[in-house]
Design a protein around this motif. Structure first.
Motif, PDB file in Angstrom:
ATOM      1  N   PRO A 291     -30.862 -51.959  65.249  1.00 48.78           N
ATOM      2  CA  PRO A 291     -29.428 -51.942  64.975  1.00 48.78           C
ATOM      3  C   PRO A 291     -28.743 -50.772  65.677  1.00 48.78           C
ATOM      4  O   PRO A 291     -29.345 -49.721  65.899  1.00 48.78           O
ATOM      5  CB  PRO A 291     -29.381 -51.775  63.448  1.00 48.78           C
ATOM      6  N   ALA A 292     -27.453 -50.965  66.016  1.00 48.44           N
ATOM      7  CA  ALA A 292     -26.702 -49.906  66.688  1.00 48.44           C
ATOM      8  C   ALA A 292     -26.660 -48.647  65.844  1.00 48.44           C
ATOM      9  O   ALA A 292     -26.733 -47.530  66.369  1.00 48.44           O
ATOM     10  CB  ALA A 292     -25.301 -50.407  67.002  1.00 48.44           C
ATOM     11  N   ASP A 293     -26.513 -48.806  64.544  1.00 51.45           N
ATOM     12  CA  ASP A 293     -26.479 -47.672  63.614  1.00 51.45           C
ATOM     13  C   ASP A 293     -27.508 -47.908  62.512  1.00 51.45           C
ATOM     14  O   ASP A 293     -27.808 -49.063  62.176  1.00 51.45           O
ATOM     15  CB  ASP A 293     -25.089 -47.518  63.001  1.00 51.45           C
ATOM     16  N   PRO A 294     -28.024 -46.835  61.927  1.00 54.18           N
ATOM     17  CA  PRO A 294     -28.948 -47.014  60.794  1.00 54.18           C
ATOM     18  C   PRO A 294     -28.285 -47.805  59.678  1.00 54.18           C
ATOM     19  O   PRO A 294     -27.071 -47.731  59.463  1.00 54.18           O
ATOM     20  CB  PRO A 294     -29.248 -45.575  60.365  1.00 54.18           C
ATOM     21  N   ILE A 295     -29.087 -48.578  58.968  1.00 53.36           N
ATOM     22  CA  ILE A 295     -28.579 -49.365  57.839  1.00 53.36           C
ATOM     23  C   ILE A 295     -29.102 -48.737  56.558  1.00 53.36           C
ATOM     24  O   ILE A 295     -30.317 -48.749  56.303  1.00 53.36           O
ATOM     25  CB  ILE A 295     -29.032 -50.832  57.949  1.00 53.36           C
TER      26      ILE A 295
ATOM     27  N   LEU B 130     -44.225 -54.044  56.514  1.00 54.38           N
ATOM     28  CA  LEU B 130     -42.819 -54.372  56.750  1.00 54.38           C
ATOM     29  C   LEU B 130     -41.931 -53.160  56.502  1.00 54.38           C
ATOM     30  O   LEU B 130     -40.951 -52.936  57.237  1.00 54.38           O
ATOM     31  CB  LEU B 130     -42.398 -55.530  55.845  1.00 54.38           C
ATOM     32  N   VAL B 131     -42.240 -52.358  55.487  1.00 51.42           N
ATOM     33  CA  VAL B 131     -41.465 -51.139  55.233  1.00 51.42           C
ATOM     34  C   VAL B 131     -41.482 -50.235  56.462  1.00 51.42           C
ATOM     35  O   VAL B 131     -40.445 -49.717  56.898  1.00 51.42           O
ATOM     36  CB  VAL B 131     -42.024 -50.389  53.999  1.00 51.42           C
ATOM     37  N   ARG B 132     -42.660 -50.045  57.032  1.00 48.70           N
ATOM     38  CA  ARG B 132     -42.771 -49.201  58.223  1.00 48.70           C
ATOM     39  C   ARG B 132     -42.003 -49.795  59.397  1.00 48.70           C
ATOM     40  O   ARG B 132     -41.331 -49.073  60.149  1.00 48.70           O
ATOM     41  CB  ARG B 132     -44.240 -49.001  58.591  1.00 48.70           C
ATOM     42  N   HIS B 133     -42.100 -51.101  59.556  1.00 49.06           N
ATOM     43  CA  HIS B 133     -41.415 -51.771  60.663  1.00 49.06           C
ATOM     44  C   HIS B 133     -39.897 -51.648  60.522  1.00 49.06           C
ATOM     45  O   HIS B 133     -39.200 -51.344  61.501  1.00 49.06           O
ATOM     46  CB  HIS B 133     -41.833 -53.246  60.692  1.00 49.06           C
ATOM     47  N   LEU B 134     -39.381 -51.852  59.332  1.00 52.57           N
ATOM     48  CA  LEU B 134     -37.944 -51.722  59.103  1.00 52.57           C
ATOM     49  C   LEU B 134     -37.493 -50.275  59.302  1.00 52.57           C
ATOM     50  O   LEU B 134     -36.436 -50.017  59.888  1.00 52.57           O
ATOM     51  CB  LEU B 134     -37.591 -52.211  57.701  1.00 52.57           C
ATOM     52  N   ALA B 135     -38.290 -49.329  58.805  1.00 55.55           N
ATOM     53  CA  ALA B 135     -37.936 -47.920  58.947  1.00 55.55           C
ATOM     54  C   ALA B 135     -37.870 -47.514  60.419  1.00 55.55           C
ATOM     55  O   ALA B 135     -36.993 -46.725  60.825  1.00 55.55           O
ATOM     56  CB  ALA B 135     -38.927 -47.037  58.203  1.00 55.55           C
TER      57      ALA B 135
ATOM     58  N   VAL C  18     -34.827 -57.932  62.666  1.00 54.93           N
ATOM     59  CA  VAL C  18     -36.009 -57.066  62.645  1.00 54.93           C
ATOM     60  C   VAL C  18     -37.153 -57.746  61.885  1.00 54.93           C
ATOM     61  O   VAL C  18     -38.320 -57.679  62.289  1.00 54.93           O
ATOM     62  CB  VAL C  18     -35.655 -55.697  62.028  1.00 54.93           C
ATOM     63  N   LEU C  19     -36.822 -58.418  60.780  1.00 55.57           N
ATOM     64  CA  LEU C  19     -37.831 -59.164  60.042  1.00 55.57           C
ATOM     65  C   LEU C  19     -38.482 -60.233  60.918  1.00 55.57           C
ATOM     66  O   LEU C  19     -39.716 -60.407  60.918  1.00 55.57           O
ATOM     67  CB  LEU C  19     -37.188 -59.837  58.828  1.00 55.57           C
TER      68      LEU C  19
ATOM     69  N   ALA D  39     -44.528 -60.789  65.886  1.00 59.56           N
ATOM     70  CA  ALA D  39     -45.612 -59.917  66.385  1.00 59.56           C
ATOM     71  C   ALA D  39     -46.952 -60.265  65.731  1.00 59.56           C
ATOM     72  O   ALA D  39     -47.957 -59.603  65.992  1.00 59.56           O
ATOM     73  CB  ALA D  39     -45.259 -58.461  66.096  1.00 59.56           C
ATOM     74  N   GLY D  40     -46.934 -61.295  64.881  1.00 61.52           N
ATOM     75  CA  GLY D  40     -48.193 -61.739  64.279  1.00 61.52           C
ATOM     76  C   GLY D  40     -48.414 -61.229  62.875  1.00 61.52           C
ATOM     77  O   GLY D  40     -49.459 -61.483  62.280  1.00 61.52           O
ATOM     78  N   SER D  41     -47.437 -60.536  62.304  1.00 58.15           N
ATOM     79  CA  SER D  41     -47.575 -60.034  60.946  1.00 58.15           C
ATOM     80  C   SER D  41     -47.221 -61.146  59.957  1.00 58.15           C
ATOM     81  O   SER D  41     -46.492 -62.091  60.274  1.00 58.15           O
ATOM     82  CB  SER D  41     -46.658 -58.830  60.728  1.00 58.15           C
TER      83      SER D  41
END
Length: 400
Positions: free
Chosen positions: A2-6, A324-329, A389-390, A396-398
């Motif tokens: 994302p352009a800015d953090p959510i 998923l938490v790590r990926h979103l972060a 992002v999800l 990616a295979g998750s």
């Protein structure tokens, strides 16, 4: 990315929008010097009672105070058992134990994450019996009377109250609602053929106004709602050192009063609460549509037809939650986990004697639940970024 953090939650924007009204509350408190009690507290109590469709509201210092005082005023105390769920914040059980009683857990429904009435019935029918001498329902194992049921309207969704209230009536138990996350949530009672507000169905209910709640103060605050005037009077005394008038103490109480400035702030915000709750429901509907479009409809939380949730939290459930938490972060998207360790497995309650596998549904979901960004100002664009992002995580295979 994302352009800015959510952010997970935005507390800055609504306070900026209400800045002048909130400042006026502080100015009024300075002008009349009524910092504890007084007209602002009384006004908010009337307004919130009307909002919850109850006869009485008593402002207190926190949601924990609200639940504890409600239990104590209802007569739940030393030597008693109160039945609740292990999938909740510890304040639920702190209120029970600090009232002098002992919490007993039953498992949750896997779809709603709230108290499962079937498990409640099994506990009351199979693990308890009616004592012939006292007529009270008693735990066979603990030889202690069951006095109350404390259902939690978790994440802003009501528990199945018709079923819970029917069981309570059958066994002569009181129901104290933990509505700390459910300001404005509604439950359709088939028994009464009408919608009921959270906080209006039990003997009493506790609300928290912690800043992050749907209706949040600018500090700690809470309230009890009830239709019982005698119960309301007892809570008013409990919150103020057991006193109904200054320096005359009918019982030993607590310092659990609601600050006038916080009450004034809550009155300002209460006017906006229906709009904010509607915005949360709209954001939840957008998430549901986006999940369906992405071929992941199972991520959307289940909302029964008898519930109008207010989505204090938007909780999805995924097998690889931590990944998923790590990926979103990494993409600048904040999340939360509510709650990672069930109460029956917390060190604080080791003495209760529970262990792993005692509540399999709770233990299963505790490792999978994930709270996504949810607040009234959450834009469709930001929600789209979350889904993007999800989707990359899956590509990616998750596994979700």
């Amino acid at each position: 990315m994302p352009a800015d953090p959510i952010p997970f939650l935005d507390l800055v924007t609504p306070h900026a929008e209400l800045r002048e009204e909130l400042r006026a509350v502080f100015d009024a408190a300075l002008d009349n010097a009524a910092f504890i009690g007084g007209p602002m507290v009384q006004s908010f109590e009337r307004e919130f009672a009307a909002f919850c469709e109850t006869g009485h509201c008593v402002g207190v210092g926190s949601g924990t105070d609200a639940l504890r005082f409600a239990l104590m005023a209802a007569g739940v105390g030393s030597g008693d058992l109160a039945v609740t769920v292990p999938n909740t914040f510890i304040a639920t059980t702190e209120a029970i134990s600090q009232a002098g009683a002992r919490p007993v857990f039953v498992d949750i429904d896997e779809r709603t994450y709230n108290m499962d009435p079937r498990r409640l019935a099994e506990y009351l029918e199979d693990e308890c019996c009616v004592d012939r001498a006292s007529g009270l329902l008693v735990s066979r194992k603990l030889q202690m009377p069951v006095r109350a049921i404390v259902p939690v309207h978790l994440y802003g969704q009501p528990a199945d109250m018709d079923s819970i209230l029917e069981l309570a009536a059958r066994y002569g138990l009181m129901v104290i609602e933990d509505a700390c996350q459910a300001h404005g949530a509604e439950y359709f009672s088939k028994k009464e053929n009408r919608w009921r507000k959270a906080g209006s169905m039990g003997v009493a209910a506790g609300f928290s106004f912690y800043p992050g709640k749907n209706l949040g103060a600018c500090g700690e605050a809470g309230a009890v709602t009830t239709n019982d005037p005698e119960l309301a009077l007892k809570i008013r005394m409990l919150r103020d050192h057991g006193s109904s008038r200054k320096y005359y103490h009918e019982t030993e109480g607590y310092n659990g009063r609601l600050d006038a400035i916080q009450a004034g702030i809550l009155s300002v915000k209460l006017k906006r609460l229906p709009e904010w709750n509607a915005a949360r429901r709209a954001a939840a509907a957008r998430y549901r549509e986006l999940f369906a479009e992405a071929g992941m409809p199972e991520l959307a939380p289940f909302e029964p037809e008898w519930a109008k949730a207010v989505y204090h939290l938007y909780v999805a459930r995924v097998p690889d939650r931590d990944g998923l938490v790590r990926h979103l972060a990494s993409a600048g998207i904040d999340t939360g986990i509510h709650y990672p360790v069930p109460l029956h497995l917390q060190k604080a309650y080791a003495a209760l004697g529970y262990g792993g596998s005692d509540f399999p549904v709770t233990e299963k979901v505790a490792s999978q639940i994930l709270s996504l960004p949810m607040f009234p100002g959450l834009s469709a664009e930001r929600q789209g970024s979350v889904l993007e992002v999800l989707t990359r995580f899956v590509a990616a295979g998750s596994s979700l």
